[in-house]
Design an enzyme around this catalytic site. Structure first.
Site, PDB file in Angstrom:
ATOM      1  CB  ALA A  12      -0.928  -0.008   1.206  1.00 27.93           C
ATOM      2  CB  SER A  13       3.338   2.654   2.007  1.00 29.13           C
ATOM      3  OG  SER A  13       4.035   1.544   2.543  1.00 29.13           O
ATOM      4  CB  SER A  14       7.041   1.142  -0.781  1.00 31.49           C
ATOM      5  OG  SER A  14       7.168   0.023   0.079  1.00 31.49           O
ATOM      6  CB  ALA A  80      -6.831  -8.605  -0.833  1.00 34.07           C
ATOM      7  CG  ASP A 238      -0.324  -8.015   0.228  1.00 34.31           C
ATOM      8  OD1 ASP A 238      -1.335  -8.541   0.728  1.00 34.31           O
ATOM      9  OD2 ASP A 238      -0.127  -6.785   0.239  1.00 34.31           O
ATOM     10  CB  THR A 264      -0.090  -1.581   5.689  1.00 36.72           C
ATOM     11  OG1 THR A 264       1.033  -1.021   5.011  1.00 36.72           O
ATOM     12  CG2 THR A 264      -1.179  -0.532   5.791  1.00 36.72           C
ATOM     13  CD  GLN A 309       2.865   1.432   7.612  1.00 34.19           C
ATOM     14  OE1 GLN A 309       1.780   1.629   7.093  1.00 34.19           O
ATOM     15  NE2 GLN A 309       3.560   0.321   7.406  1.00 34.19           N
ATOM     16  N   GLY A 410       7.493  -6.890   7.188  1.00 33.87           N
ATOM     17  CA  GLY A 410       8.244  -5.732   7.672  1.00 33.87           C
ATOM     18  C   GLY A 410       8.166  -5.535   9.171  1.00 33.87           C
TER      19      GLY A 410
END
Length: 478
Positions: A12-14, A80, A238, A264, A309, A410
């Site tokens: 979602a961010s990278s 998703a 993912d 996330t 985040q 992460g």
């Protein structure tokens, strides 16, 4: 000659391009390209810039050519539930609207006019979340019906990128299950449900399993990137890829493991061979998402590191720069005991996460966090408590006892959160690998190419290839 496999993992961010190869039974990774991602507001809607993302996919592929490391295959995974509608010319109708957009507000009630929630769960086994594809499609049907009439096909986001690469339209199974339109009994689309909701049945074709060959690159893409390779479906959701990469100690069972795919979102659960669509499971808000080899990812979606985040980004915009490690360190020194419900919708897409956390505490008559350390402390402690509650629910529903938790993704690098999780859940935490999603993507390709015999051997390969940290609960450590 070494065989390379390319995982394009877009979060979602990278996003990142990671080359993988197998050498003497060990998986070796090389990150070759990274790019930014995020929803952008367009005409009042939160959308994905899929054109820009595809350009980044091609740029990363060009790096393979520059390095002289041409992959035998590649595959793309993303988040998703989000999709695009395509007309007869393969062009997107409307926008690629993102799951955090508010167009689904009230759409659950529209769906329940046709089928009650309990029956919907019994048929699909999927956790009620307002952004599920079923509610997004209901929003399209209610607000822009002309798009449904004009559309010829529907593709989930990674399926769309695979289509742009190859010209072939495949609908991948693991991501399809998150639509809340797939039957866990048949493993195919629930056409009776689709018809009753007034959705075009022609949108929903045969489902393809991870490991399926999509095709070679189109002439245009080959010319652009400088090589050809096979495109093989990974588990395109993912989380499904990340769960594939949960390490297994050689000789241990795969059937009694707990995992948290931490990013996330925190996706916490276990694997089942058969979906649990019971009322008890529904009331606990667990989901039965499709996994590799038709295993079910029985898990709960928890808000996850999105909260921290958002706080970090907000502080940065105010000129206060902190790394995640610094926020963890500051949180570890605070004694604030306030807790928030991480799954409260107040934290889904607030204009200010800091304000949302403070308002929640104020409303519940809890100590209101003021400093960045206190705010981080509230979030990390709340996540650990949420994990502990989820362990108890899982044990109650499955009748099993889980001695450890595997944290991948992460968030496995968040040492303070891992320690908290071990202490609060009173379970040993095994943290790593951090690049689980990309590794799982690669495993599906490697299994298709017979680098490993089966999923268990592949997971044992993950354990032997990557550093896994162990965190004992404080009570056991003392």
């Amino acid at each position: 000659m070494e065989k390379y496999y390319l995982a394009v993992d877009i979060g979602a961010s990278s996003g990142r391009h990671i080359l993988g190869t197998v050498k003497e039974g060990k998986i070796l990774l090389e990150e070759i390209y990274r790019f930014e991602n995020g929803m952008k507001r367009k005409d009042g809607k939160l959308c994905w810039d899929v054109e820009s993302l595809f350009a980044e996919i091609l740029e990363g592929m060009k790096q393979c050519k520059k390095l002289g490391k041409i992959p035998v295959s590649m595959g793309i995974d993303t988040w998703a539930v989000d999709f695009v509608l395509l007309n007869k010319d393969g062009e997107i109708l409307g926008e690629a609207v993102g799951y955090r957009d508010d167009r689904t507000k009230g759409m659950d009630e529209e769906v329940y006019k046709t089928i009650p929630l309990t029956q919907l769960y019994e048929r699909t086994g999927i956790q009620k979340q307002i952004f599920n594809t079923i509610y997004q499609l209901t929003a399209v049907k209610n607000k822009t019906p002309e798009h449904l009439k004009e559309a010829e096909s529907l593709l989930m986001i990674p399926d769309y990128f695979h289509y742009l690469l190859t010209g072939a339209k495949k609908q991948e199974y693991t991501n399809a299950t998150t639509t809340q339109l797939v039957s866990p009994v048949t493993g195919t689309w629930d056409y009776d449900l689709i018809q009753s909701l007034g959705l075009p049945q022609e949108f929903f074709g045969p489902l393809s399993m991870p490991g399926t060959l999509v095709g070679g690159l189109t002439n245009k893409v080959k010319e652009d990137v400088g090589f050809d390779c096979q495109v093989i479906l990974p588990a395109t959701h993912d989380t499904a890829s990340a769960v594939m990469a949960v390490p297994v100690v050689p000789g241990a069972s795969m059937e009694d493991m707990l995992y948290i795919s931490s990013g996330t979102w925190s996706l916490m659960g276990t694997e089942l061979l058969k979906a649990d669509c019971s009322v008890k499971s529904m009331e606990a808000n667990f989901t039965n998402e499709g996994g590799y080899d038709t295993r079910y990812r029985y898990l709960k979606n928890i808000m996850g590191l999105w909260m921290i985040q958002s706080v970090r980004k907000e502080l940065s915009e105010k000129g206060e720069e902190y790394s995640f490690a610094q926020l963890c360190e500051m949180a570890s020194k605070e004694s604030i005991s306030s807790l928030v419900d991480c799954n409260d919708t107040a934290f889904l897409a607030p204009e200010s996460m800091i304000t949302a956390v403070r308002e929640y505490c104020k409303e519940k008559k809890l100590q209101v966090p003021n400093t960045p350390g206190e705010i981080s402390g509230v979030i990390y402690n709340s996540l650990a408590v949420c994990y502990a509650q989820t362990v108890k629910e899982l044990e109650s529903i499955t009748g099993k006892t889980y001695k450890s938790i595997h944290v991948v993704g992460g968030g496995s690098n968040a040492e303070y959160l891992n320690k908290l999780t071990a202490d609060v859940t009173e379970r040993t935490v095994y943290a790593g690998p951090g690049e689980a999603t990309a590794i799982g993507n690669l495993l599906a390709q490697m299994l298709a190419n017979h680098e490993f015999n089966d999923l268990k051997q592949a997971r044992e390969g993950v354990y032997q290839s990557f550093a896994v940290k162990e965190y004992k609960p404080l009570k056991i450590s003392e």
